[in-house]
Design a protein around this motif. Structure first.
Motif, PDB file in Angstrom:
ATOM      1  N   ASP A 121       0.842  -1.192   0.000  1.00 42.41           N
ATOM      2  CA  ASP A 121       0.000   0.000   0.000  1.00 42.41           C
ATOM      3  C   ASP A 121       0.881   1.246   0.000  1.00 42.41           C
ATOM      4  N   THR A 122       0.272   2.410   0.141  1.00 38.07           N
ATOM      5  CA  THR A 122       1.015   3.666   0.078  1.00 38.07           C
ATOM      6  C   THR A 122       1.411   4.183   1.462  1.00 38.07           C
ATOM      7  N   SER A 123       1.173   3.392   2.497  1.00 41.26           N
ATOM      8  CA  SER A 123       1.554   3.815   3.846  1.00 41.26           C
ATOM      9  C   SER A 123       3.074   3.835   3.983  1.00 41.26           C
ATOM     10  N   ASN A 163      -0.957  -5.754   0.771  1.00 41.03           N
ATOM     11  CA  ASN A 163      -2.410  -5.939   0.759  1.00 41.03           C
ATOM     12  C   ASN A 163      -2.788  -6.994  -0.263  1.00 41.03           C
ATOM     13  N   LYS A 220     -10.236  -8.568   2.331  1.00 40.58           N
ATOM     14  CA  LYS A 220      -9.036  -7.736   2.221  1.00 40.58           C
ATOM     15  C   LYS A 220      -8.131  -8.154   3.364  1.00 40.58           C
ATOM     16  N   ILE A 235      -4.337  -7.527   5.102  1.00 40.87           N
ATOM     17  CA  ILE A 235      -3.191  -6.624   5.183  1.00 40.87           C
ATOM     18  C   ILE A 235      -2.140  -7.263   6.078  1.00 40.87           C
TER      19      ILE A 235
END
Length: 175
Positions: A122-124, A130, A143, A145
């Motif tokens: 992800d963009t964190s 993910n 979903k 993570i």
């Protein structure tokens, strides 16, 4: 724990957004029909689906003790339409098994009726991996993570159903 649960609940609209198209028979953004069911029966069915996903993880560890809950179907009468959400987490016995668990899900979900519709970081700032998958037959999306930098490292899982309609003469039971 409350922070993580809040993050899970906030992730549900994202799951619906990402997977809503894939579970339908056409190219719309509409959440698919789950059919007709009582809230209790749909919740029981979701627990079975979650249990099946748990079995696919294939490494030793501990799952959180959470139950499915009833949510609204966007744009539909809340007295007769509902979805089931089951957020839970899995903490492997060994931190090194987190990647193993995620790779097993990536490999095993498609062998068990799931279509992976998204996979990657992800963009964190943590670049959590993910995985989003749909099961058209069961009208459920998941979903997952991989939160490798959490202490302890864990998988968070959000399973969400299609939109159910209660049988005629009944109302949605909330829990």
């Amino acid at each position: 724990m409350k922070t993580k649960l809040s993050a899970l609940v906030l992730a549900v609209p994202l799951v619906l957004t990402i997977t809503g198209c894939s579970m339908t028979d056409n190219d719309s953004d509409e959440v698919p029909s789950g059919g007709t069911s009582t809230s209790r029966d749909a919740s029981d069915a979701m627990e079975k689906v979650s249990s099946g996903v748990y079995d696919l993880i294939g490494v030793k560890g501990k799952a959180s003790d959470s139950r499915p809950t009833v949510t609204d179907c966007s744009g539909k009468d809340t007295k007769t339409y509902f979805q089931i959400l089951h957020p839970w987490s899995f903490t492997p016995a060994s931190a090194s098994d987190l990647d193993v668990a995620m790779e097993r899900l990536k490999a095993e979900l498609p062998k068990n009726g799931w279509k992976i519709v998204d996979y990657g970081p992800d963009t964190s700032k943590n670049k959590n991996v993910n995985l989003v998958a749909d099961n058209d037959e069961k009208k459920v999306s998941v979903k997952v993570i991989a939160m490798a930098k959490d202490e302890p490292p864990m998988l968070t899982l959000d399973l969400v159903s299609g939109c159910y309609k209660v049988p005629d003469g009944q109302e949605v039971e909330r829990f």
